[in-house]
Every structure is written in structure tokens, then in C-alpha cells.
Design an enzyme around this catalytic site. Structure first.
Site: not given
Ligand code: XBP
Ligand code: MG
Length: 257
Positions: A10, A12
Site C-alpha cells: 500500500d 498512503d
């Protein structure tokens, strides 16, 4: 034991702490530039993070917070341009170098590459944001370290939908069992688990109080030799050798089912 073949990250909150001092600030500047009196405080943004995707977050805010006196439709129509401006502002912020990678991220990426582990990204953010972050925190060629970079530009359905992870697996031609996913949030782990991926969570200030019961490991960060991680939980936490200070490839291999 299953052969570890790929890491899927991922962005953020996982590669970098981009939400509070990156996206939130960019949203607020875009609101200001559009003459809106909206301001997302650190606290309010924590609530709004339940909604993934910047456009979706703004639409939710309009419906639940904006005092619009029946003008909701007019405000909703502003969202595409507000979001485009927010993305421009965010890219500029990355160029100014305000955000760095979280501890252990670059070390683990480099170690994984040396070990022949394939790398990918699965995020619900806009592609331009990912490219700007990579370009300003890693060497210029780092975009090419990732075999697949799947973002909101490729997959419209946002996490907690597993679609973005499924897209990565399809494009890498890999089954979920041979991959390890790195996430930082509940919406993220819902997506990884629905895609049958073993998951490591590195929490941040917005996400540390959640219950990540099904994560293989929950860490405060990935760790550096001189900045050890703390193991906060996880179904496989007993596999972490005593004195281990970092998430590394050897530990990653032990975590697969
Ligand atoms: C990230 C997001 C994104 C960013 C904003 O979720 O929810 O929406 O906050 O980016 P994840 P955009 O870390 O789970 O991928 O404004 O480009 O949508
Ligand atoms: Mg995240």
C-alpha cells in the site's frame, strides 16, 4: 512452506505518512484556492479517512458536514476540479520534499530486490501521487522497481474492495499464497484479506487503535538496525526471533502459510 515470490505495498500510511501532512494539507489548500471556507483539522481528517479515495471523501464531507442550504448538488459538481487541483498541489508538495519514507521501507525494498523478490504497489490513491512520492523519496529509477503499480487510475473500486489487489495478482500472474501484503489501515486489511493475502500491518497515528486480529504481524514500523520495530500483535508474532529489530526477507519467508 510456500515460496515467497512478491511483496505488495500500500502507499498512503504504509510507504510514507502521507495523510496528515500530505493529503490533508493539499485538500485544505485546494479548498482555500476555490474560495471555500472548508478546513479539515487533523482530528476531522481521522474520521474522514474511513472513506477511501479523495473524491469520495469530499462527497461524503459535502453530504455530512457542509452547511449548504440546499446547494449540495452545486458543491458536488465542484469535486472533480477540486480533486484535480488537490492532486497538483500534492505533487508540488512532494517535489518540495516535505514527506519521507517510513523507517525500514527503503531498506526492505532494496533487500527484497537483491533477494529476487518481485515488487508491486496496490493503492486507492491517484497514480500521479504515487509517482511523485517515489520520484522524490527514492533514486530516479525506483518507479521501475515495481512490476505493477495499481492505483485509482487502473482500478476504480476503492479499498476495502479487494479489486486493486486482485488486479496486481492477475497482472503478476501469481496466486495470493506466494505474496505478502503491507498495509496500515482497516480498509486496507479488509481488502488484502478479501484477496486472501497474508498481511503485515505497520500502524500510524491514525490507525494504531484498530483491531487487526487477522494480520500475520502488527508492527509500529518496519524497523532499522538502529531503530528497532515493536511487535504489537498478529497471528504469527511468535515467529519473530528474540532480538529481531527489523522486518526482513528471512522473517517475511516465515510468515507465509
Ligand atoms: C489512500 C486513500 C487516498 C488518499 C487520497 O488509501 O484513501 O484516497 O487519502 O488520495 P490507501 P486521492 O492507503 O488504502 O490506498 O485524493 O488521490 O484519492
Ligand atoms: Mg493506507
Amino acid at each position: 512452506m510456500t515460496e515467497l515470490t512478491a511483496f505488495i505495498f500500500d502507499v498512503d500510511g504504509t510507504l510514507a505518512d502521507t495523510e496528515r501532512d500530505g493529503h490533508r494539507v493539499a485538500f485544505n489548500r485546494a479548498f482555500e484556492r476555490a474560495g471555500l471556507d472548508w478546513h479539515w483539522s487533523v482530528e476531522l481528517y481521522g474520521e474522514l479517512l474511513q472513506i477511501t479515495g479523495g473524491k469520495e471523501r469530499m462527497l461524503y464531507y459535502i453530504d455530512h458536514y457542509a452547511q449548504a442550504d440546499g446547494a449540495h448538488e452545486k458543491l458536488r459538481a465542484l469535486v472533480p476540479e477540486l480533486h484535480a487541483d488537490k492532486t497538483r498541489i500534492y505533487e508540488q508538495m512532494m517535489e518540495e520534499g516535505g514527506i519521507s519514507l517510513r523507517p525500514g521501507v527503503e531498506r526492505l525494498l532494496r533487500e527484497a530486490r537483491e533477494a529476487g523478490i518481485r515488487l508491486a504497489i496496490a493503492t486507492t490513491t491517484t497514480r500521479a501521487n504515487v509517482i511523485a512520492l517515489l520520484a522524490n523519496t527514492l533514486p530516479p529509477e525506483a518507479e521501475s522497481w515495481f512490476e505493477v503499480i495499481a492505483t485509482a487510475d487502473e482500478v476504480e473500486e476503492k479499498k476495502p474492495s479487494p479489486r486493486v489487489y486482485e488486479y496486481v495478482l492477475e497482472h503478476m500472474g501469481l496466486p495470493a499464497e506466494r505474496c505478502l501484503a503491507f498495509e496500515d489501515s482497516m480498509n486496507g486489511i479488509r481488502a488484502t484479506l478479501a484477496a486472501s493475502l497474508t498481511t503485515i500491518i505497520t500502524v500510524n497515528d491514525y490507525t494504531r487503535d484498530e483491531d487487526y486480529g487477522e494480520a500475520a504481524l502488527v508492527l509500529d514500523h518496519l524497523g532499522e538496525p538502529d531503530w528497532p520495530f515493536q511487535v504489537l500483535g498478529g497471528t504469527r508474532k511468535d515467529l519473530v526471533p528474540p532480538g529481531q529489530s527489523c522486518m526482513d526477507v528471512a522473517l517475511a519467508r516465515k510468515l507465509l502459510p
